[in-house]
Write a protein that holds these residues in place. Structure first.
Motif, PDB file in Angstrom:
ATOM      1  N   ARG A 129       0.802  -1.084   0.002  1.00 23.48           N
ATOM      2  CA  ARG A 129       0.076  -0.056  -0.065  1.00 23.48           C
ATOM      3  C   ARG A 129       1.041   1.372  -0.028  1.00 23.48           C
ATOM      4  O   ARG A 129       1.955   1.111   0.666  1.00 23.48           O
ATOM      5  N   ASN A 130       0.410   2.177  -0.701  1.00 23.58           N
ATOM      6  CA  ASN A 130       1.013   3.425  -0.598  1.00 23.58           C
ATOM      7  C   ASN A 130       0.064   4.448   0.160  1.00 23.58           C
ATOM      8  O   ASN A 130      -1.082   4.276   0.272  1.00 23.58           O
ATOM      9  N   ARG A 131       0.648   5.820   0.303  1.00 18.43           N
ATOM     10  CA  ARG A 131       0.094   6.731   1.132  1.00 18.43           C
ATOM     11  C   ARG A 131      -1.342   7.382   0.479  1.00 18.43           C
ATOM     12  O   ARG A 131      -2.188   7.729   1.073  1.00 18.43           O
ATOM     13  N   ARG A 132      -1.451   7.063  -0.862  1.00 20.56           N
ATOM     14  CA  ARG A 132      -2.463   7.441  -1.539  1.00 20.56           C
ATOM     15  C   ARG A 132      -3.694   6.585  -1.728  1.00 20.56           C
ATOM     16  O   ARG A 132      -4.635   6.959  -2.289  1.00 20.56           O
ATOM     17  N   GLY A 192      22.274   1.583 -19.419  1.00 26.24           N
ATOM     18  CA  GLY A 192      23.545   1.203 -19.963  1.00 26.24           C
ATOM     19  C   GLY A 192      24.829   0.874 -18.794  1.00 26.24           C
ATOM     20  O   GLY A 192      24.388   0.474 -17.655  1.00 26.24           O
ATOM     21  N   ASP A 193      25.727   1.420 -19.251  1.00 25.15           N
ATOM     22  CA  ASP A 193      27.070   1.188 -18.106  1.00 25.15           C
ATOM     23  C   ASP A 193      27.052   2.607 -17.533  1.00 25.15           C
ATOM     24  O   ASP A 193      28.025   3.039 -17.229  1.00 25.15           O
ATOM     25  N   GLY A 194      26.076   3.407 -16.852  1.00 25.37           N
ATOM     26  CA  GLY A 194      26.030   4.584 -16.310  1.00 25.37           C
ATOM     27  C   GLY A 194      25.559   5.712 -17.339  1.00 25.37           C
ATOM     28  O   GLY A 194      25.930   6.737 -16.754  1.00 25.37           O
ATOM     29  N   GLU A 195      25.450   5.366 -18.563  1.00 24.70           N
ATOM     30  CA  GLU A 195      25.203   6.756 -19.447  1.00 24.70           C
ATOM     31  C   GLU A 195      23.753   7.429 -18.863  1.00 24.70           C
ATOM     32  O   GLU A 195      23.795   8.719 -19.122  1.00 24.70           O
ATOM     33  N   LEU A 196      22.943   6.638 -18.506  1.00 25.72           N
ATOM     34  CA  LEU A 196      21.598   7.243 -18.091  1.00 25.72           C
ATOM     35  C   LEU A 196      21.144   6.785 -16.612  1.00 25.72           C
ATOM     36  O   LEU A 196      21.816   5.442 -16.292  1.00 25.72           O
ATOM     37  N   TRP A 197      20.405   7.357 -16.112  1.00 26.91           N
ATOM     38  CA  TRP A 197      19.747   6.868 -14.413  1.00 26.91           C
ATOM     39  C   TRP A 197      18.427   7.295 -14.607  1.00 26.91           C
ATOM     40  O   TRP A 197      18.267   8.319 -15.063  1.00 26.91           O
ATOM     41  N   SER A 198      17.378   6.191 -14.168  1.00 25.81           N
ATOM     42  CA  SER A 198      16.018   6.691 -14.205  1.00 25.81           C
ATOM     43  C   SER A 198      15.906   7.411 -12.816  1.00 25.81           C
ATOM     44  O   SER A 198      15.747   6.834 -11.755  1.00 25.81           O
ATOM     45  N   ALA A 199      15.597   8.798 -12.930  1.00 27.11           N
ATOM     46  CA  ALA A 199      15.190   9.683 -11.869  1.00 27.11           C
ATOM     47  C   ALA A 199      14.165   8.983 -10.789  1.00 27.11           C
ATOM     48  O   ALA A 199      14.181   9.528  -9.655  1.00 27.11           O
ATOM     49  N   ILE A 200      13.245   8.225 -11.314  1.00 24.89           N
ATOM     50  CA  ILE A 200      12.185   8.081 -10.536  1.00 24.89           C
ATOM     51  C   ILE A 200      12.570   7.088  -9.353  1.00 24.89           C
ATOM     52  O   ILE A 200      11.954   6.930  -8.277  1.00 24.89           O
ATOM     53  N   LYS A 201      13.787   6.576  -9.447  1.00 27.01           N
ATOM     54  CA  LYS A 201      14.259   5.709  -8.339  1.00 27.01           C
ATOM     55  C   LYS A 201      14.916   6.357  -7.136  1.00 27.01           C
ATOM     56  O   LYS A 201      15.404   6.044  -6.402  1.00 27.01           O
ATOM     57  N   SER A 202      14.659   7.665  -7.514  1.00 28.61           N
ATOM     58  CA  SER A 202      15.325   8.759  -6.326  1.00 28.61           C
ATOM     59  C   SER A 202      13.861   8.823  -5.276  1.00 28.61           C
ATOM     60  O   SER A 202      14.133   9.365  -4.373  1.00 28.61           O
ATOM     61  N   LEU A 203      12.950   8.339  -5.724  1.00 24.03           N
ATOM     62  CA  LEU A 203      11.622   8.264  -4.890  1.00 24.03           C
ATOM     63  C   LEU A 203      11.564   7.144  -4.146  1.00 24.03           C
ATOM     64  O   LEU A 203      12.027   6.017  -4.257  1.00 24.03           O
ATOM     65  N   PRO A 204      10.953   7.244  -2.956  1.00 25.96           N
ATOM     66  CA  PRO A 204      10.491   6.139  -2.187  1.00 25.96           C
ATOM     67  C   PRO A 204       9.931   4.918  -2.989  1.00 25.96           C
ATOM     68  O   PRO A 204       9.164   5.450  -3.928  1.00 25.96           O
ATOM     69  N   ARG A 205      10.433   3.613  -2.850  1.00 26.95           N
ATOM     70  CA  ARG A 205       9.538   2.494  -3.696  1.00 26.95           C
ATOM     71  C   ARG A 205       7.920   2.696  -3.698  1.00 26.95           C
ATOM     72  O   ARG A 205       7.465   2.498  -4.623  1.00 26.95           O
ATOM     73  N   SER A 206       7.619   3.173  -2.558  1.00 25.45           N
ATOM     74  CA  SER A 206       5.961   3.507  -2.493  1.00 25.45           C
ATOM     75  C   SER A 206       5.479   4.542  -3.382  1.00 25.45           C
ATOM     76  O   SER A 206       4.215   4.485  -3.630  1.00 25.45           O
ATOM     77  N   ARG A 233      25.255  13.855 -10.541  1.00 20.75           N
ATOM     78  CA  ARG A 233      26.336  13.565  -9.808  1.00 20.75           C
ATOM     79  C   ARG A 233      26.231  14.376  -8.849  1.00 20.75           C
ATOM     80  O   ARG A 233      26.448  14.172  -7.683  1.00 20.75           O
ATOM     81  N   GLY A 234      25.993  15.954  -9.043  1.00 23.00           N
ATOM     82  CA  GLY A 234      25.682  16.934  -7.878  1.00 23.00           C
ATOM     83  C   GLY A 234      24.474  16.533  -7.015  1.00 23.00           C
ATOM     84  O   GLY A 234      24.438  17.413  -6.032  1.00 23.00           O
ATOM     85  N   CYS A 235      23.788  15.742  -7.120  1.00 25.62           N
ATOM     86  CA  CYS A 235      22.550  15.522  -6.343  1.00 25.62           C
ATOM     87  C   CYS A 235      21.517  16.832  -6.509  1.00 25.62           C
ATOM     88  O   CYS A 235      20.983  16.693  -5.530  1.00 25.62           O
ATOM     89  N   ASP A 236      21.960  17.607  -7.328  1.00 24.01           N
ATOM     90  CA  ASP A 236      21.094  18.821  -7.359  1.00 24.01           C
ATOM     91  C   ASP A 236      20.144  18.691  -8.291  1.00 24.01           C
ATOM     92  O   ASP A 236      19.830  19.566  -9.345  1.00 24.01           O
ATOM     93  N   PHE A 237      19.226  17.920  -7.932  1.00 23.23           N
ATOM     94  CA  PHE A 237      17.887  17.736  -8.859  1.00 23.23           C
ATOM     95  C   PHE A 237      16.760  17.314  -8.124  1.00 23.23           C
ATOM     96  O   PHE A 237      16.912  16.591  -7.053  1.00 23.23           O
ATOM     97  N   ASP A 238      15.549  17.426  -8.347  1.00 22.04           N
ATOM     98  CA  ASP A 238      14.608  17.030  -7.870  1.00 22.04           C
ATOM     99  C   ASP A 238      13.380  16.232  -8.691  1.00 22.04           C
ATOM    100  O   ASP A 238      13.172  17.010  -9.907  1.00 22.04           O
ATOM    101  N   TYR A 239      12.922  15.377  -8.483  1.00 23.75           N
ATOM    102  CA  TYR A 239      12.023  14.548  -9.335  1.00 23.75           C
ATOM    103  C   TYR A 239      10.649  14.460  -8.861  1.00 23.75           C
ATOM    104  O   TYR A 239      10.649  14.140  -7.613  1.00 23.75           O
ATOM    105  N   ASP A 240       9.643  14.666  -9.522  1.00 21.03           N
ATOM    106  CA  ASP A 240       8.107  14.215  -8.826  1.00 21.03           C
ATOM    107  C   ASP A 240       7.272  13.657  -9.953  1.00 21.03           C
ATOM    108  O   ASP A 240       7.277  14.168 -11.301  1.00 21.03           O
ATOM    109  N   SER A 241       6.635  12.631  -9.566  1.00 18.66           N
ATOM    110  CA  SER A 241       5.581  12.066 -10.455  1.00 18.66           C
ATOM    111  C   SER A 241       4.516  12.834  -9.919  1.00 18.66           C
ATOM    112  O   SER A 241       3.930  12.481  -8.722  1.00 18.66           O
ATOM    113  N   VAL A 242       3.710  13.378 -10.541  1.00 22.72           N
ATOM    114  CA  VAL A 242       2.676  14.178 -10.320  1.00 22.72           C
ATOM    115  C   VAL A 242       1.356  13.719 -10.569  1.00 22.72           C
ATOM    116  O   VAL A 242       0.694  13.398 -11.608  1.00 22.72           O
ATOM    117  N   HIS A 243       0.657  12.939  -9.542  1.00 21.37           N
ATOM    118  CA  HIS A 243      -0.570  12.060  -9.814  1.00 21.37           C
ATOM    119  C   HIS A 243      -1.748  12.867  -9.999  1.00 21.37           C
ATOM    120  O   HIS A 243      -2.582  13.527  -9.159  1.00 21.37           O
TER     121      HIS A 243
END
Length: 608
Positions: A221-224, A538-552, A577-587
């Motif tokens: 279950r998630n919070r929503r 790939g070998d680090g060419e890209l990274w899916s930013a949604i993985k910065s969110l909690p799994r739920s 690299r700088g971790c200076d990003f913010d990702y949001d899946s807007v429901h």
């Protein structure tokens, strides 16, 4: 036998529901060795009597279906055997409106059939039925057998047994173990009167008057209020589809997190559009969970906001432009760059050779201005007519919107529907040979599918490469309730080839400029844990930013009670690299019955 259309029908009539009466009246059949329902159902998914005629099968009518192409009724034996693997209920296919009512005691003579909703090629399990029936009513007004209660204690945590490798992975021949596997448990109840109580809605009511609930309140279950699908081994066994034997006009308009309070009771069916389904003679009462659409924060002056949004086959005839505009302006806070997927040409699904989408895009831009947003500019490349898949004649494509007051687009001539964009090195920096341009559009990986659109932007003097994607859909994949376990995901073959091409193009940019800001985003039609995502990364060419969110919180789509990721924003090392990003899946869509798209948009904010 005619094809079945499940609940995707207009006029429904309420099935008669009997009240409790005195003892059930069943006459003895003419011969002592009469076949009963549990004999017909057997201990596997395929009846031992399939293709054979059975005579005077006794049972009580539990419900009737008087609509659609699958008219008939369910009977249940009120004298069950002692084997939990054998169902005591079965559907009797009459092809026309049945002449029996709930509570009738009947005997049925007919042919046992295994009907596969969607056809054999779908991979679906079959429904055991009695066809071409001769029905004799013995008595009326009998008590319907008490429903079997389906709840968190009765449904196993394991989803399905492994298929037989000698049978191409089919589980049809395996003995049912309803205490071990959820699919076996549901199969052991096929056709029987069942009941759920106080269940939480995990997929909103769809246009066909269907919704999904869970009988396991705490399962992922998630919070929503939804249930998250986080891996191929977490199918969420508590999910169950709910339809109604009543009128569609009376079906509740539910959102995720709402509750069907009280009891929902009816026969357990199996259909093409969701597998095991409680077809309700009695529905619980909808209690709102109060879910509201999300709003992301506004990007700061120094942050670049990049979004992706699948607007679901948008064309000028649609009445959703104002709502899409309001979502972009208010809920997404007017991102600087928006990758739009599923923009159709100017006459939508009319297949007359039209490929231009200027009217579609400009109508959306005007609606955004009317909603108080910026006057976006846009870039795109028209596809070759009928070569990019999607709705026939619609010519869907990706479009890059951008706010010219915040970001500039680098126009570089040479990009068209069939010319591949490349990467060159100029003064030590990477540049696209064409902007906008398409990635290797004649490659077989893109056959009958959307070609990625690459564009070069400048924000506060920094170059940002944006690649808008809409990869091959999951159409053709076997469902989670397939007779083949694990299900075959045939669509992955092309999607993996596409992901390989996108990764190779990103790598070509990074080979020229290691610290380039690259974003590959869009409807990837695959999960963040999938092989498709791994190939894209790939070998680090890209990274899916949604993985910065909690799994739920990792979901952009809601399918059959599983909230899951289909849309992604992948970023290059310089952004991560700088971790200076913010990702949001807007429901704003996937959880709501009045959604304007089946996808939720996402926003990435970062400082180049």
């Amino acid at each position: 036998m005619p094809s079945r259309s499940s609940a995707r029908l207009a006029a429904l009539t309420v099935a008669a529901v009997c009240s409790a009466a005195s003892a059930v009246v069943l006459t003895s059949p003419a011969h002592a060795d009469s076949v009963r329902v549990h004999d017909i159902q057997g201990t596997t998914r395929i009846s031992p009597f399939a293709g054979q005629k059975v005579t005077d099968v006794p049972g009580i009518v539990t419900a009737t279906r008087t609509y659609g192409s699958s008219k008939g009724f369910w009977i249940q034996d009120p004298t069950p055997d002692d084997n939990p693997a054998t169902s005591e209920g079965v559907f009797v296919f009459t092809s026309s409106a049945p002449k029996v009512a709930a509570g009738d005691s009947v005997t049925v003579t007919g042919t046992v059939s295994e009907f596969v909703p969607g056809g054999a090629s779908s991979g679906n399990q079959s429904v055991t039925e009695i066809t071409k029936p001769t029905v004799t009513t013995v008595s009326t007004g009998n008590a319907v057998p008490a429903p079997v209660v389906i709840d968190e204690d009765s449904v196993p945590d394991e989803y399905a047994p492994a298929g037989d490798t000698a049978a191409n992975g089919s589980i049809n021949g395996a003995a049912l173990d309803p205490s071990a596997y959820a699919l076996d448990y549901y199969e052991s109840l096929e056709g029987m009167n069942v009941q759920v109580a106080d269940t939480r809605v995990v997929t909103a009511t769809d246009p066909y008057s269907e919704l999904w609930v869970t009988v396991k309140p705490w399962e992922h279950r998630n919070r929503r209020g939804g249930t998250v699908y986080g891996s191929y081994d977490a199918q969420n066994t508590g999910r169950l589809q709910i339809q109604s034997l009543g009128a569609t006009a009376d079906f509740p308009k539910a959102n995720v997190g709402d509750t069907l309070e009280g009891t929902t009771t009816g026969p357990l069916d199996f259909n093409q559009f969701g597998g095991y389904t409680l077809v309700a003679s009695r529905l619980g009462t909808l209690q709102s969970g109060g879910l509201e659409r999300e709003t992301t924060r506004k990007q700061s002056r120094g942050e670049l906001a990049v979004a992706t949004y699948n607007v679901e086959n948008l064309d000028p005839s649609d009445n959703t432009f104002d709502k899409h505009a309001a979502a972009i302006v208010n809920n997404l806070q007017s991102p600087d760059i928006v990758s739009l997927e599923e923009i159709q040409d100017d006459n939508g699904a009319k297949d007359d050779g039209t490929v231009d989408a200027s009217e579609t895009v400009n109508k959306l831009i005007d609606a955004i201005v009317a909603a108080g947003g910026p006057k976006y500019d846009w870039r795109s490349i028209n596809p070759v007519n009928d070569q990019d898949g999607g709705e026939p004649g619609g010519n869907i494509r990706q479009v890059l919107l951008f706010n010219p007051e915040r970001v500039s687009f680098v126009d570089r001539a040479g990009g068209d529907s069939t010319t591949a964009v490349g990467v060159t090195k100029v003064h030590g920096k990477a540049e696209l040979t064409a902007s906008p341009g398409r990635i290797d559009p004649t490659n077989a990986a893109w056959s009958n599918s959307r070609k990625p659109l690459a564009g070069e932007f400048v924000f506060r003097g920094k170059t940002v490469f944006v690649i808008a994607n809409h990869l091959n859909s999951k159409g053709g994949d076997q469902g989670l309730t397939s007779q083949y376990q694990p299900p075959v995901r045939s669509s992955e073959i092309q999607r993996h080839a596409q992901a390989t091409e996108v990764n190779a193009f990103v790598k070509s940019i990074l080979d020229v400029q290691k610290n380039a800001n690259v974003i590959a985003l869009g409807d990837m039609n695959d999960f963040e844990f999938s092989e498709t995502a791994k190939i894209l990364e790939g070998d680090g060419e890209l990274w899916s930013a949604i993985k910065s969110l909690p799994r739920s919180e990792r979901y952009t789509y809601d399918y059959q009670g599983n909230q899951q990721v289909l849309d992604q924003i992948l970023i290059s090392p310089a952004i991560r690299r700088g971790c200076d990003f913010d990702y949001d899946s807007v429901h704003v869509n996937s959880e709501f019955n009045d959604q304007i798209s089946d996808h939720d948009p996402q926003v990435l904010r970062f400082r180049p």
